[in-house]
Design an enzyme around this catalytic site. Structure first.
Site, PDB file in Angstrom:
ATOM      1  CG  HIS A 266      -2.109   0.870   1.045  1.00  0.00           C
ATOM      2  ND1 HIS A 266      -2.081   2.213   1.317  1.00  0.00           N
ATOM      3  CD2 HIS A 266      -3.340   0.590   0.573  1.00  0.00           C
ATOM      4  CE1 HIS A 266      -3.263   2.719   1.024  1.00  0.00           C
ATOM      5  NE2 HIS A 266      -4.047   1.772   0.572  1.00  0.00           N
ATOM      6  CG  ASP A 317      -8.090  -4.504  -3.619  1.00  0.00           C
ATOM      7  OD1 ASP A 317      -9.313  -4.358  -3.705  1.00  0.00           O
ATOM      8  OD2 ASP A 317      -7.272  -3.624  -3.934  1.00  0.00           O
TER       9      ASP A 317
HETATM   10  C1  LIG Z   1      -0.449  -0.634  -4.078  1.00  0.00           C
HETATM   11  C2  LIG Z   1       0.921  -0.371  -4.701  1.00  0.00           C
HETATM   12  C3  LIG Z   1       0.726   0.150  -6.122  1.00  0.00           C
HETATM   13  C4  LIG Z   1       1.643   0.656  -3.856  1.00  0.00           C
HETATM   14  O1  LIG Z   1       2.859   0.808  -4.429  1.00  0.00           O
HETATM   15  P1  LIG Z   1       3.937   1.927  -4.117  1.00  0.00           P
HETATM   16  O2  LIG Z   1       3.598   2.744  -2.954  1.00  0.00           O
HETATM   17  O3  LIG Z   1       4.137   2.660  -5.387  1.00  0.00           O
HETATM   18  O4  LIG Z   1       5.149   1.030  -3.699  1.00  0.00           O
HETATM   19  P2  LIG Z   1       6.319   0.627  -4.621  1.00  0.00           P
HETATM   20  O5  LIG Z   1       5.772   0.209  -5.965  1.00  0.00           O
HETATM   21  O6  LIG Z   1       7.305   1.747  -4.590  1.00  0.00           O
HETATM   22  O7  LIG Z   1       6.899  -0.653  -3.891  1.00  0.00           O
HETATM   23  C5  LIG Z   1       7.882  -0.631  -2.874  1.00  0.00           C
HETATM   24  C6  LIG Z   1       8.575  -1.962  -2.844  1.00  0.00           C
HETATM   25  O8  LIG Z   1       7.668  -2.983  -2.438  1.00  0.00           O
HETATM   26  C7  LIG Z   1       7.509  -3.945  -3.472  1.00  0.00           C
HETATM   27  N1  LIG Z   1       6.086  -4.261  -3.577  1.00  0.00           N
HETATM   28  C8  LIG Z   1       5.058  -3.413  -3.295  1.00  0.00           C
HETATM   29  N2  LIG Z   1       3.907  -4.073  -3.490  1.00  0.00           N
HETATM   30  C9  LIG Z   1       4.234  -5.311  -3.880  1.00  0.00           C
HETATM   31  C10 LIG Z   1       3.469  -6.425  -4.222  1.00  0.00           C
HETATM   32  N3  LIG Z   1       2.127  -6.381  -4.198  1.00  0.00           N
HETATM   33  N4  LIG Z   1       4.093  -7.551  -4.589  1.00  0.00           N
HETATM   34  C11 LIG Z   1       5.425  -7.616  -4.617  1.00  0.00           C
HETATM   35  N5  LIG Z   1       6.216  -6.580  -4.297  1.00  0.00           N
HETATM   36  C12 LIG Z   1       5.623  -5.434  -3.940  1.00  0.00           C
HETATM   37  C13 LIG Z   1       8.015  -3.289  -4.739  1.00  0.00           C
HETATM   38  O9  LIG Z   1       8.468  -4.222  -5.677  1.00  0.00           O
HETATM   39  C14 LIG Z   1       9.098  -2.430  -4.190  1.00  0.00           C
HETATM   40  O10 LIG Z   1      10.223  -3.256  -3.923  1.00  0.00           O
HETATM   41  P3  LIG Z   1      11.678  -2.836  -4.453  1.00  0.00           P
HETATM   42  O11 LIG Z   1      11.945  -1.552  -3.711  1.00  0.00           O
HETATM   43  O12 LIG Z   1      12.500  -4.002  -4.041  1.00  0.00           O
HETATM   44  O13 LIG Z   1      11.509  -2.663  -5.915  1.00  0.00           O
HETATM   45  C15 LIG Z   1       1.754  -1.693  -4.725  1.00  0.00           C
HETATM   46  O14 LIG Z   1       1.913  -2.154  -3.431  1.00  0.00           O
HETATM   47  C16 LIG Z   1       1.135  -2.754  -5.624  1.00  0.00           C
HETATM   48  O15 LIG Z   1       1.363  -2.757  -6.841  1.00  0.00           O
HETATM   49  N6  LIG Z   1       0.320  -3.685  -5.027  1.00  0.00           N
HETATM   50  C17 LIG Z   1      -0.344  -4.676  -5.826  1.00  0.00           C
HETATM   51  C18 LIG Z   1      -1.651  -4.117  -6.363  1.00  0.00           C
HETATM   52  C19 LIG Z   1      -2.683  -3.923  -5.293  1.00  0.00           C
HETATM   53  O16 LIG Z   1      -2.909  -4.789  -4.453  1.00  0.00           O
HETATM   54  N7  LIG Z   1      -3.368  -2.783  -5.358  1.00  0.00           N
HETATM   55  C20 LIG Z   1      -4.445  -2.459  -4.428  1.00  0.00           C
HETATM   56  C21 LIG Z   1      -4.031  -1.330  -3.549  1.00  0.00           C
HETATM   57  S1  LIG Z   1      -5.232  -1.062  -2.276  1.00  0.00           S
END
Ligand SMILES: CC(C)(COP(=O)(O)OP(=O)(O)OC[C@H]1O[C@@H](n2cnc3c(N)ncnc32)[C@H](O)[C@@H]1OP(=O)(O)O)[C@@H](O)C(=O)NCCC(=O)NCCS
Length: 380
Positions: A266, A317
């Site tokens: 998140h 989710d």
């Molecule tokens: C929700 C989300 C977009 C937030 O992302 P964000 O704040 O932009 O975080 P980041 O994308 O910068 O991720 C930070 C780190 O955690 C990892 N990470 C975050 N969510 C992850 C996931 N669901 N699965 C695997 N790795 C994940 C990233 O790969 C990153 O690792 P790294 O630094 O080694 O590359 C992200 O967690 C995600 O894509 N989740 C899956 C989709 C989801 O469930 N969405 C519903 C949100 S309520």
């Protein structure tokens, strides 16, 4: 502008930590894993309040009386019918169109039949808000039944909004546990700070465009897999895994391929999403009640594996997927159910934006060339 001042601009990618609005609708405390609706802790209200009660809280800022809640709930249920032209449009959409894409079109189309559409006075907005909140669940229920060749159902005045939604979608009276689960789901999904779709709604409202446009835009934003679209992929993953002993290999394989595990992580929470706590409990109760405990076991093992491998917590989710599966909602409708609930929050934010508006118009850092010599088309 000089080249120097152009370069000095600092881009905040993803607008992370940028404060773009003031709100009293909800507060997400990511550090402590807490969520508040108009000041009330989600843990205190999640399993106590009905969806209509929460809508009044989000829109008005105080706890309604029983009489206010019951009157409002009856008004919404009475507004759940759709114009026949919108039902005809639902029948015309190809079965391959995603329900969120159809919902986006249907909300846009509802605008043409709403007598208040261009009036953004607070009184007209209240009327439109109530109608939209009532009509969105019916669009989703009708679309599902049209696609499965089932007769369309009218709302049952004996049920509140969330139970009616489930009843009109499935066509069978929900059990007490299913009613509570649907209510919980809609309450938990109804608002969550300045997330991407709420921001979209507020940007559109800030141009003083109408409420239907703001909601159609918000639906488009929620549709994406990084936002509301994740829950459908969660269920796909759980059903694909099919055996608790396959979880570790499956998840580790995904992580090795640098794939994201849907339903985890998140932007704001640094600890467990408080909504996941309630949904996990209901996921277990529902899977147990309908003889599908293995789906809950698989979910728990996924949670454990992702935590061990990446230290990442489940978000709303993750457990909402098995909750919806257990109450008979097909996965392709999960994001649309999310939209029907979140409409409550979007509307609260839209009304807040109108009440204290300033056009949202950020800027960008220009990275292209300037001053290139123009060449007329016949000389290129
Ligand atoms: C929700 C989300 C977009 C937030 O992302 P964000 O704040 O932009 O975080 P980041 O994308 O910068 O991720 C930070 C780190 O955690 C990892 N990470 C975050 N969510 C992850 C996931 N669901 N699965 C695997 N790795 C994940 C990233 O790969 C990153 O690792 P790294 O630094 O080694 O590359 C992200 O967690 C995600 O894509 N989740 C899956 C989709 C989801 O469930 N969405 C519903 C949100 S309520």
């Amino acid at each position: 502008m000089t080249q120097d001042s152009k370069d000095e601009k600092k881009v905040v990618r993803g607008l992370e930590d940028v404060v773009a609005a003031e709100t009293s609708v909800s507060y997400v405390d990511g550090v402590h894993g807490r969520l508040y609706y108009q000041g009330y802790d989600i843990h205190d209200i999640a399993e106590e309040m009905t969806f209509s009660e929460v809508v009044l809280l989000l829109w008005n800022g105080g706890l309604p009386t029983r009489a206010e809640r019951d009157r409002f709930s009856s008004e919404i249920v009475a507004d759940m019918r759709l114009p026949s032209q919108v039902v005809d449009m639902l029948k015309l959409t190809p079965p391959t169109s995603h329900p969120m894409a159809v919902l986006r079109t249907a909300v846009g189309m509802l605008a043409h039949f709403d007598p208040d559409v261009e009036d953004i006075s607070p009184e007209a907005n209240r009327r439109k808000a109530r109608r939209l909140l009532a009509q969105i669940p019916t669009i989703i229920a009708d679309l599902h039944r049209i696609r499965y060749g089932l007769p369309l159902l009218s709302p049952d005045p004996n049920y509140g909004v969330s139970s009616n939604f489930l009843y009109m979608l499935r066509g069978t009276p929900p059990t007490e546990l299913e009613r509570k689960a649907m209510r919980l789901l809609m309450v938990l999904l109804s608002d969550h700070g300045l997330n991407a779709s709420t921001f979209t709604a507020r940007v559109i409202a800030s141009t003083l465009s109408d409420m239907h446009s703001a909601l159609a835009g918000a639906i488009g934003s929620l549709k994406g897999p990084l936002h509301g679209g994740a829950n459908e992929r969660v269920m796909e993953m759980i059903l694909n895994i099919s055996d608790v002993d396959m979880v570790k290999e499956y998840i580790e394989g995904m992580l090795e391929n640098r794939q994201r595990i849907m339903g985890f992580g998140h932007r704001v929470y640094r600890t467990e999403d408080p909504r996941a706590t309630h949904l996990r409990r209901y996921s277990e109760m529902l899977c147990e009640a309908n003889g599908q405990r293995s789906l809950y076991e698989i979910s728990r093992r996924i949670e454990q594996t992702v935590m061990e491998a990446k230290g990442i917590y489940p978000n709303v989710d993750f457990y909402s997927a098995t909750v919806q599966h257990a109450i008979g909602i097909p996965p392709e409708y999960y994001t649309a159910i999310f939209a029907a609930s979140r409409a409550a929050g979007w509307i609260a934010h839209i009304m807040e934006q109108y009440a204290n508006n300033r056009l949202m118009r950020p800027t960008s850092k220009y990275t292209g060339e300037i001053g290139l010599p123009f060449v007329p088309i016949d000389q290129r």
